[in-house]
Design a protein around this motif. Structure first.
Motif, short mmCIF file in Angstrom:
data_model
loop_
_atom_site.label_atom_id
_atom_site.label_comp_id
_atom_site.label_asym_id
_atom_site.label_seq_id
_atom_site.Cartn_x
_atom_site.Cartn_y
_atom_site.Cartn_z
N PHE A 129 -9.24 14.30 -21.72
CA PHE A 129 -10.29 13.72 -20.88
C PHE A 129 -9.73 12.73 -19.88
O PHE A 129 -10.20 12.64 -18.74
CB PHE A 129 -11.37 13.08 -21.75
CG PHE A 129 -12.27 14.08 -22.41
CD1 PHE A 129 -12.97 15.01 -21.68
CD2 PHE A 129 -12.40 14.09 -23.79
CE1 PHE A 129 -13.80 15.94 -22.28
CE2 PHE A 129 -13.22 15.01 -24.41
CZ PHE A 129 -13.92 15.94 -23.65
N GLY A 130 -8.72 11.98 -20.28
CA GLY A 130 -8.08 11.05 -19.35
C GLY A 130 -7.40 11.78 -18.21
O GLY A 130 -7.47 11.34 -17.05
N LEU A 131 -6.76 12.89 -18.51
CA LEU A 131 -6.09 13.67 -17.48
C LEU A 131 -7.10 14.26 -16.50
O LEU A 131 -6.87 14.25 -15.28
CB LEU A 131 -5.26 14.78 -18.12
CG LEU A 131 -4.33 15.57 -17.23
CD1 LEU A 131 -3.33 14.65 -16.55
CD2 LEU A 131 -3.59 16.62 -18.04
N ILE A 132 -8.22 14.73 -17.00
CA ILE A 132 -9.27 15.24 -16.12
C ILE A 132 -9.75 14.14 -15.18
O ILE A 132 -9.88 14.34 -13.97
CB ILE A 132 -10.43 15.82 -16.94
CG1 ILE A 132 -10.00 17.10 -17.64
CG2 ILE A 132 -11.65 16.09 -16.05
CD1 ILE A 132 -10.99 17.60 -18.67
N GLY A 133 -10.02 12.97 -15.73
CA GLY A 133 -10.49 11.87 -14.91
C GLY A 133 -9.48 11.41 -13.89
O GLY A 133 -9.82 11.14 -12.73
N LEU B 143 -9.59 11.47 -9.67
CA LEU B 143 -9.46 10.25 -8.89
C LEU B 143 -8.50 10.39 -7.71
O LEU B 143 -8.58 9.61 -6.76
CB LEU B 143 -8.99 9.10 -9.77
CG LEU B 143 -10.03 8.48 -10.68
CD1 LEU B 143 -9.36 7.45 -11.60
CD2 LEU B 143 -11.13 7.83 -9.87
N HIS B 144 -7.61 11.36 -7.75
CA HIS B 144 -6.65 11.53 -6.66
C HIS B 144 -7.35 11.94 -5.38
O HIS B 144 -8.33 12.67 -5.40
CB HIS B 144 -5.60 12.59 -7.03
CG HIS B 144 -4.52 12.08 -7.91
ND1 HIS B 144 -3.44 11.40 -7.42
CD2 HIS B 144 -4.35 12.14 -9.25
CE1 HIS B 144 -2.65 11.06 -8.42
NE2 HIS B 144 -3.19 11.50 -9.54
N SER B 145 -6.80 11.49 -4.27
CA SER B 145 -7.36 11.89 -2.98
C SER B 145 -6.82 13.26 -2.60
O SER B 145 -5.74 13.66 -3.03
CB SER B 145 -6.97 10.87 -1.90
OG SER B 145 -5.57 10.81 -1.77
N GLY B 146 -7.57 13.95 -1.76
CA GLY B 146 -7.17 15.28 -1.33
C GLY B 146 -5.97 15.24 -0.42
O GLY B 146 -5.78 14.29 0.34
N ARG B 147 -5.12 16.23 -0.48
CA ARG B 147 -3.91 16.28 0.35
C ARG B 147 -4.15 17.08 1.64
O ARG B 147 -3.28 17.14 2.48
CB ARG B 147 -2.76 16.93 -0.43
CG ARG B 147 -2.38 16.16 -1.66
CD ARG B 147 -1.53 14.97 -1.25
NE ARG B 147 -1.06 14.30 -2.44
CZ ARG B 147 -1.01 13.01 -2.60
NH1 ARG B 147 -1.44 12.22 -1.65
NH2 ARG B 147 -0.57 12.48 -3.71
N GLY B 148 -5.27 17.72 1.78
CA GLY B 148 -5.56 18.49 2.98
C GLY B 148 -5.25 19.96 2.80
O GLY B 148 -4.39 20.35 2.02
N GLY B 149 -5.99 20.78 3.52
CA GLY B 149 -5.76 22.21 3.47
C GLY B 149 -6.43 22.91 2.31
O GLY B 149 -6.29 24.11 2.16
N LEU C 167 -1.35 5.47 -9.46
CA LEU C 167 -2.23 6.48 -10.04
C LEU C 167 -1.44 7.75 -10.36
O LEU C 167 -1.65 8.37 -11.41
CB LEU C 167 -3.37 6.78 -9.08
CG LEU C 167 -4.43 7.78 -9.55
CD1 LEU C 167 -5.15 7.25 -10.79
CD2 LEU C 167 -5.42 8.05 -8.44
N SER C 168 -0.51 8.10 -9.48
CA SER C 168 0.33 9.27 -9.74
C SER C 168 1.22 9.06 -10.95
O SER C 168 1.39 9.97 -11.78
CB SER C 168 1.19 9.57 -8.52
OG SER C 168 0.39 9.94 -7.43
N ARG C 169 1.76 7.87 -11.10
CA ARG C 169 2.63 7.58 -12.25
C ARG C 169 1.84 7.64 -13.56
O ARG C 169 2.32 8.20 -14.55
CB ARG C 169 3.27 6.20 -12.09
CG ARG C 169 4.30 6.15 -11.01
CD ARG C 169 4.88 4.76 -10.87
NE ARG C 169 5.82 4.73 -9.76
CZ ARG C 169 5.89 3.76 -8.88
NH1 ARG C 169 5.12 2.70 -9.00
NH2 ARG C 169 6.77 3.81 -7.90
N VAL C 170 0.65 7.06 -13.56
CA VAL C 170 -0.19 7.09 -14.77
C VAL C 170 -0.59 8.52 -15.10
O VAL C 170 -0.60 8.92 -16.27
CB VAL C 170 -1.42 6.18 -14.59
CG1 VAL C 170 -2.41 6.35 -15.73
CG2 VAL C 170 -1.00 4.73 -14.47
N THR C 171 -0.88 9.31 -14.08
CA THR C 171 -1.24 10.71 -14.30
C THR C 171 -0.10 11.48 -14.93
O THR C 171 -0.30 12.30 -15.83
CB THR C 171 -1.67 11.36 -12.97
OG1 THR C 171 -2.73 10.59 -12.39
CG2 THR C 171 -2.15 12.78 -13.18
N VAL C 172 1.12 11.23 -14.48
CA VAL C 172 2.29 11.91 -15.06
C VAL C 172 2.47 11.52 -16.52
O VAL C 172 2.73 12.38 -17.38
CB VAL C 172 3.55 11.62 -14.22
CG1 VAL C 172 4.81 12.05 -14.95
CG2 VAL C 172 3.46 12.28 -12.87
#
Length: 75
Positions: free
Chosen positions: A14-18, A22-28, A52-57
């Motif tokens: 559930f944490g990974l889904i959240g 939360l990440h912003s879109g990269r486009g395309g 946020l990227s580090r916590v996600t990893v």
């Protein structure tokens, strides 16, 4: 032991889904279709986005680790 690892696995799922949401879109992608890519280039370089990227990893690695542990325990 299985219940503890299963609980950690569920929390990390559930944490990974959240965190991914939360990440912003990269486009395309689909985010551009709904207007999500407007400020994506400016927000991508912030410290908050990097953290946020580090916590996600970390959460993703714990999810993978608990998946392997549950597979070994239940086999």
């Amino acid at each position: 032991m299985t219940w503890i690892v299963g609980g950690i696995h569920l929390l990390s799922a559930f944490g990974l889904i959240g965190l991914v949401l939360l990440h912003s879109g990269r486009g395309g992608g689909v985010s551009d279709m709904f207007g999500g890519g407007v400020g994506a280039t400016a927000a991508a370089s912030t410290v908050a986005e990097k953290n946020l990227s580090r916590v996600t990893v970390v959460v993703a690695v714990s999810f993978g680790f608990t998946t392997v542990i549950l597979g070994l325990l239940l086999a």
